[in-house]
Enzyme design. Sequence first.
Site, mmCIF file in Angstrom:
data_model
loop_
_atom_site.group_PDB
_atom_site.id
_atom_site.type_symbol
_atom_site.label_atom_id
_atom_site.label_comp_id
_atom_site.label_asym_id
_atom_site.label_seq_id
_atom_site.Cartn_x
_atom_site.Cartn_y
_atom_site.Cartn_z
ATOM 1 N N HIS A 35 49.988 29.180 45.323
ATOM 2 C CA HIS A 35 48.566 29.387 44.959
ATOM 3 C C HIS A 35 47.922 30.410 45.904
ATOM 4 O O HIS A 35 46.952 30.122 46.601
ATOM 5 C CB HIS A 35 47.778 28.063 44.992
ATOM 6 C CG HIS A 35 46.497 28.146 44.224
ATOM 7 N ND1 HIS A 35 45.969 27.096 43.504
ATOM 8 C CD2 HIS A 35 45.616 29.175 44.039
ATOM 9 C CE1 HIS A 35 44.830 27.468 42.929
ATOM 10 N NE2 HIS A 35 44.589 28.730 43.245
ATOM 11 N N ARG B 160 45.543 28.141 36.406
ATOM 12 C CA ARG B 160 45.518 26.823 37.047
ATOM 13 C C ARG B 160 46.721 26.009 36.567
ATOM 14 O O ARG B 160 47.144 26.116 35.411
ATOM 15 C CB ARG B 160 44.248 26.057 36.666
ATOM 16 C CG ARG B 160 43.020 26.488 37.432
ATOM 17 C CD ARG B 160 43.033 25.967 38.868
ATOM 18 N NE ARG B 160 41.781 26.266 39.546
ATOM 19 C CZ ARG B 160 41.557 27.380 40.253
ATOM 20 N NH1 ARG B 160 42.486 28.279 40.399
ATOM 21 N NH2 ARG B 160 40.389 27.560 40.851
HETATM 22 N N1 LIG Z 1 45.793 31.816 41.598
HETATM 23 C C1 LIG Z 1 44.736 32.229 42.271
HETATM 24 O O1 LIG Z 1 44.798 32.515 43.475
HETATM 25 C C2 LIG Z 1 43.434 32.396 41.544
HETATM 26 C C3 LIG Z 1 42.381 33.087 42.168
HETATM 27 C C4 LIG Z 1 41.215 33.300 41.450
HETATM 28 C C5 LIG Z 1 41.070 32.808 40.159
HETATM 29 N N2 LIG Z 1 42.091 32.109 39.589
HETATM 30 C C6 LIG Z 1 41.975 31.585 38.220
HETATM 31 O O2 LIG Z 1 41.555 32.631 37.358
HETATM 32 C C7 LIG Z 1 40.565 32.093 36.484
HETATM 33 C C8 LIG Z 1 39.753 33.211 35.884
HETATM 34 O O3 LIG Z 1 38.857 33.739 36.850
HETATM 35 P P1 LIG Z 1 37.717 34.759 36.407
HETATM 36 O O4 LIG Z 1 36.866 34.984 37.605
HETATM 37 O O5 LIG Z 1 38.310 35.919 35.723
HETATM 38 O O6 LIG Z 1 36.944 33.857 35.314
HETATM 39 P P2 LIG Z 1 35.883 34.337 34.221
HETATM 40 O O7 LIG Z 1 35.195 35.575 34.669
HETATM 41 O O8 LIG Z 1 35.068 33.116 33.895
HETATM 42 O O9 LIG Z 1 36.783 34.723 32.951
HETATM 43 C C9 LIG Z 1 37.430 33.774 32.154
HETATM 44 C C10 LIG Z 1 38.046 34.485 30.960
HETATM 45 O O10 LIG Z 1 38.759 33.508 30.187
HETATM 46 C C11 LIG Z 1 38.312 33.578 28.828
HETATM 47 N N3 LIG Z 1 38.392 32.247 28.221
HETATM 48 C C12 LIG Z 1 37.875 31.090 28.678
HETATM 49 N N4 LIG Z 1 38.156 30.080 27.834
HETATM 50 C C13 LIG Z 1 38.879 30.627 26.816
HETATM 51 C C14 LIG Z 1 39.454 30.100 25.646
HETATM 52 N N5 LIG Z 1 39.357 28.795 25.332
HETATM 53 N N6 LIG Z 1 40.103 30.944 24.819
HETATM 54 C C15 LIG Z 1 40.191 32.256 25.102
HETATM 55 N N7 LIG Z 1 39.676 32.832 26.217
HETATM 56 C C16 LIG Z 1 39.010 32.011 27.058
HETATM 57 C C17 LIG Z 1 36.891 34.066 28.898
HETATM 58 O O11 LIG Z 1 36.511 34.607 27.654
HETATM 59 P P3 LIG Z 1 35.056 35.318 27.456
HETATM 60 O O12 LIG Z 1 35.100 36.578 28.290
HETATM 61 O O13 LIG Z 1 34.995 35.618 26.013
HETATM 62 O O14 LIG Z 1 34.040 34.341 27.965
HETATM 63 C C18 LIG Z 1 36.989 35.093 30.022
HETATM 64 O O15 LIG Z 1 37.468 36.314 29.521
HETATM 65 C C19 LIG Z 1 39.802 31.111 37.374
HETATM 66 O O16 LIG Z 1 39.087 30.165 36.601
HETATM 67 C C20 LIG Z 1 40.933 30.469 38.144
HETATM 68 O O17 LIG Z 1 41.457 29.389 37.390
HETATM 69 C C21 LIG Z 1 43.261 31.884 40.262
#
Ligand SMILES: NC(=O)c1ccc[n+]([C@@H]2O[C@H](COP(=O)([O-])OP(=O)(O)OC[C@H]3O[C@@H](n4cnc5c(N)ncnc54)[C@H](OP(=O)(O)O)[C@@H]3O)[C@@H](O)[C@H]2O)c1
Length: 312
Positions: free
Chosen positions: A275, A227
């Site tokens: 994005h 983000r």
């Molecule tokens: N650019 C785009 O088109 C696009 C599309 C989709 C998503 N995204 C972005 O990608 C993000 C991730 O998506 P996701 O589905 O993979 O989310 P997710 O399943 O919730 O995974 C988030 C990951 O980040 C880790 N994390 C969160 N806070 C942290 C911290 N303070 N320190 C270290 N690690 C931390 C979590 O650790 P744990 O596993 O230990 O909980 C988890 O491994 C979304 O929130 C969004 O911002 C972007």
Amino acid sequence: MILVVKSGGEAAVAEWRAGFAAHAPQLDVRWWDEPGLDPARVEYAVVWDPEPGRLAGFPKLKAIFGSGAGVDHIASDPHLPPGVPVIRCVPWEAAQRMGEFVCWAVLSLAKEARRMAQLQAARRWENVDPPFAAAARTVGIMGLGAMGEHTARMLLGLGIPVRGWSRGRKSIPGVESFAGAAELDAFLAGTDVLVCLLPATPETQGIIATPLLAKLPRGAGLVQVGRGSQQVLPDILAALDSGQLSGAVLDVFAPEPLPAENPAWSHPGVIVTPHTASLPTRAERARYIADVIAMLERGEAPPHAYDPARGY
Ligand SMILES: NC(=O)c1ccc[n+]([C@@H]2O[C@H](COP(=O)([O-])OP(=O)(O)OC[C@H]3O[C@@H](n4cnc5c(N)ncnc54)[C@H](OP(=O)(O)O)[C@@H]3O)[C@@H](O)[C@H]2O)c1
């Protein structure tokens, strides 16, 4: 059973309706601002960036779906109706598309794609000779969740070494796992290409800035697909100018759209994408949401629910 949609504008409602008709014909899909809509009959909402306070106006809401994987734009609503689950939209295709995008970005940095495009635009036939194979550089993924883990496996499939950083320790075959703030520096020290797949939370706000970038090996690459709030863009551009970073693929910005006058657009070390890293089709997302609604109606716990205590 009414489901309101606020994602893609009013023009997208027909496509959402067609998607839901195929998998959940009992859902009456309506545009969120439809004149005469009775808020008391709305049971589900699918939204992107809803106006704060609006969701609280639906008293019978059973669940709020983000129309994408990140729900920070919903969770930031100070009037979010309490007790109503907020559910992220994470069909398989979302992680697959993200993995494809990150593989493309990592390979683009390794193969100097930006430079080749510049040479083509100038009609110049010049050798572009990357000094290393993509597989010679370790990719470090910050965030090993639904997106990060699948992306890691796809990069491994290309023969690229992968390490990851998350809050909790992971055991993904072939991926070196680093956990928590205490292991961030060690993770960064061995990361040649940094990929950010973290959610937007208070902890990740502004994380991609000079202090973090300085801990990467000199000449590292950056792929930012999390983000825009997570990055300090002038710091990234300064790191590119100083040679601390050798190139960056930036997909997310704050604000979006990236203003036309922003120097990132024309920086020779940056590939800007709007994005667009991972957005599955509306049909695919409707199918996924219809499946989760069926689970909720059966009284089952939904997958990928936002956890207010964790902040993602
Ligand atoms: N650019 C785009 O088109 C696009 C599309 C989709 C998503 N995204 C972005 O990608 C993000 C991730 O998506 P996701 O589905 O993979 O989310 P997710 O399943 O919730 O995974 C988030 C990951 O980040 C880790 N994390 C969160 N806070 C942290 C911290 N303070 N320190 C270290 N690690 C931390 C979590 O650790 P744990 O596993 O230990 O909980 C988890 O491994 C979304 O929130 C969004 O911002 C972007």
